[in-house]
Design an enzyme around this catalytic site. Structure first.
Site, PDB file in Angstrom:
ATOM      1  N   GLU A  35      46.991  37.955  32.395  1.00 49.84           N
ATOM      2  CA  GLU A  35      46.179  36.922  33.052  1.00 49.84           C
ATOM      3  C   GLU A  35      46.221  37.065  34.569  1.00 49.84           C
ATOM      4  O   GLU A  35      45.261  36.728  35.273  1.00 49.84           O
ATOM      5  CB  GLU A  35      46.631  35.516  32.627  1.00 49.84           C
ATOM      6  CG  GLU A  35      46.567  35.241  31.112  1.00 49.84           C
ATOM      7  CD  GLU A  35      45.220  35.544  30.458  1.00 49.84           C
ATOM      8  OE1 GLU A  35      44.194  35.541  31.171  1.00 49.84           O
ATOM      9  OE2 GLU A  35      45.194  35.798  29.238  1.00 49.84           O
ATOM     10  N   HIS A  47      43.467  39.264  35.653  1.00 52.48           N
ATOM     11  CA  HIS A  47      42.223  38.486  35.762  1.00 52.48           C
ATOM     12  C   HIS A  47      42.237  37.660  37.047  1.00 52.48           C
ATOM     13  O   HIS A  47      41.244  37.574  37.774  1.00 52.48           O
ATOM     14  CB  HIS A  47      42.084  37.526  34.579  1.00 52.48           C
ATOM     15  CG  HIS A  47      41.731  38.184  33.282  1.00 52.48           C
ATOM     16  ND1 HIS A  47      40.631  38.998  33.132  1.00 52.48           N
ATOM     17  CD2 HIS A  47      42.323  38.151  32.055  1.00 52.48           C
ATOM     18  CE1 HIS A  47      40.552  39.414  31.871  1.00 52.48           C
ATOM     19  NE2 HIS A  47      41.577  38.923  31.198  1.00 52.48           N
ATOM     20  N   GLU A 103      38.265  42.555  32.052  1.00 52.57           N
ATOM     21  CA  GLU A 103      39.345  43.014  31.174  1.00 52.57           C
ATOM     22  C   GLU A 103      39.997  44.286  31.705  1.00 52.57           C
ATOM     23  O   GLU A 103      41.184  44.519  31.506  1.00 52.57           O
ATOM     24  CB  GLU A 103      38.825  43.242  29.756  1.00 52.57           C
ATOM     25  CG  GLU A 103      38.763  41.980  28.936  1.00 52.57           C
ATOM     26  CD  GLU A 103      40.108  41.267  28.817  1.00 52.57           C
ATOM     27  OE1 GLU A 103      41.121  41.931  28.553  1.00 52.57           O
ATOM     28  OE2 GLU A 103      40.141  40.051  29.008  1.00 52.57           O
TER      29      GLU A 103
HETATM   30 ZN    ZN Z   1      41.896  39.137  29.171  1.00 52.10          ZN
END
Ligand code: ZN
Length: 505
Positions: A268, A271, A297
């Protein structure tokens, strides 16, 4: 002059619509982190009311007028201006071609769907969830039809997440990957090292949650996540939402699977770094939004896998890990810890899968989604189709639907076409990784010293600050100098896992 004025006015209107959209992100985050179970319907009505406001802002007739003015002068626009106008057109068509009552219905259904999924999963009761899923497929089809893609609703679902992608393109990439990956997985899982790696991972037990929280916060901050402009909380399913200076990540803790919270947080964080790295002055326009989910991603996967599963990463963090968790860590030496971090074992659960077999989980979901939309698979037949596909691809058959078709949140709010982004992200991450290692020999030695700055700066400049100036495939081509291909992913997996599992064979 008129061009400049029109562009400035258009930009202001787009940014306002985007700001309203970010309020919905916060409502969604709160729903998954804090909401009392009895408040689901109330939250559904809040989502629906806000969706109307967001829709009205994005569908303002003035945007249409400005777009007409600017498109008539497209030849005089700079490349950046053209990108802003093209993305605005995409959003405007989406906003104006979907009737308000449809948008309202879809938002409310998404919220109800999430809670229906959570209940069905807890009770292992697919039958109660099937009508929700049928409705979601129907809404997705209707949406595609409103946008002129009624003939290819699944292409539309893919394009929503990754501009320009089609089922045919994904099918080609996945077929090539599957051809090389299935035998590689067989080789790795057949190695005697596989059992040692699994045994080492299984010995890591009883890691107190509070120390896990401290460790993953230190790690993610060192990687570059700015906690002045973001936070991390707990939810059922880890995610990252928000953008710019308010990025919300979540994780979940299990004392007996201490690597799970760590690696999902690093994921995360990838991201979050992307969202924090978008140009703040352009938030909302094509110059300040992410390129799409596959590129998103690629950022989470690059940090989670290429970086955080490397020996050099652990050379940096292992001493602190042992210090924080003390005697719990005595069950593994350094080599066993590295093996545990890179343990490969086919599992039924996608979010628990290692990075080698993970891609097979995505190929499974892609094939089922494609069949659902092609009408060759009915929702009621999904559990059986899932079991058959899991057996074929992973060599495992789920005993219940909780570990089968009910395991993922995505379809509960109608997010079809999203899963392929994960695997495409793995491909892009591996291709970016090949590129940075070419540009910066010795990069991994910097990790061992706790220095991740060069990599983050390079990603900031070449990926994050590019925002959505170009489509997914074009971005990959421009940054890496070649077309997207699964061969870098296969080469990376062979290099890392071959050295561990297949050496001396
Ligand atoms: Zn992801």
């Amino acid at each position: 002059m008129e061009t400049e004025r029109a562009l400035a006015e258009l930009t202001a209107l787009i940014k306002r619509a985007h700001v309203l959209g970010t309020i919905g992100d916060i409502l969604g985050w709160d729903e998954q982190v804090n909401l009392p179970p009895g408040a689901a319907e109330q939250r559904a009505s809040q989502h629906a009311a806000l969706a109307e406001v967001v829709h009205a802002a994005g569908a303002a007739p003035r945007i249409g007028e400005l777009l007409a003015v600017l498109e008539a002068r497209a030849g005089t626009l700079a490349a950046e201006q053209r990108a802003v106008v093209a993305q605005a057109r995409r959003d405007y068509d989406r906003a104006t071609r979907l009737p308000p009552e449809f948008v309202r219905e879809k938002a409310a259904q998404g919220s109800r769907g999430f809670h229906a999924w959570a209940r069905a999963k807890a009770a292992d009761d697919f039958a109660s969830y099937a009508p929700v899923l049928e409705r979601n497929v129907e809404l997705a089809r209707r949406e595609a039809a409103y946008l002129g893609r009624g003939d290819a609703p699944y292409d539309h679902a893919l394009d929503k997440h990754d501009p320009g992608l089609t089922a045919a393109a994904v099918e080609r990439l996945f077929a090539e990957l599957k051809r090389d990956l299935v035998p590689l997985v067989r080789e790795i899982t057949g190695s005697p090292v596989a059992a040692r790696a699994r045994a080492a991972a299984a010995r890591l037990k009883g890691f107190p949650v509070e120390a896990q929280r401290v460790f993953l916060r230190e790690v993610t901050a060192r990687l570059g996540f700015d906690y002045q402009r973001g936070r991390i909380d707990v939810s059922l399913h880890p995610f990252c939402s928000g953008t710019g200076s308010d990025v919300r990540m979540t994780t979940r803790y299990n004392e007996d699977q201490p690597l799970d919270a760590l690696f999902s947080s690093i994921h995360e964080t990838g991201h979050g770094l992307y969202e924090q790295g978008l140009p703040a002055e352009h938030l909302g326009t094509a110059l300040g939004i992410n390129a799409g989910m596959a590129v998103h991603e690629s950022q989470s996967r690059l940090w989670e896998n290429q970086v955080a599963r490397s020996r050099e990463f652990w050379r940096c963090f292992e001493p602190r890990w042992r210090e924080l968790f003390g005697s719990r860590t005595e069950v593994v030496d350094s080599e066993e810890l590295y093996l545990a971090v890179n343990a490969v074992e086919p599992t039924l659960i996608r979010v628990e899968a290692d990075e080698v077999t993970y891609n097979l989980h995505i190929i499974l979901r892609f094939e089922l989604e494609k069949a659902l939309f092609a009408g060759t698979l009915a929702v009621r037949d999904l559990p059986g189709a899932w079991r058959a596909a899991a057996k074929e691809l992973l060599g495992l058959e789920p005993a219940d639907d909780r570990t089968g078709v009910l395991q993922d949140v995505h379809w509960s709010d109608g997010s079809f076409g999203y899963f392929p982004s994960y695997c495409l992200g793995n491909m892009i991450a591996a291709q970016l990784w090949a590129r940075v290692r070419q540009l910066r020999p010795g990069l991994e030695a910097e990790f061992a010293r706790g220095d991740f700055g060069w990599l983050l700066d390079w990603l900031r400049e070449n990926v994050h600050r590019q925002a959505r100036r170009q489509g997914t495939l074009e971005l990959v081509r421009n940054v890496t100098g070649e077309e997207l291909s699964p061969r870098h992913l296969i080469a990376y997996l062979r290099e890392r896992y071959g050295a561990l599992y297949l050496a001396g064979r």
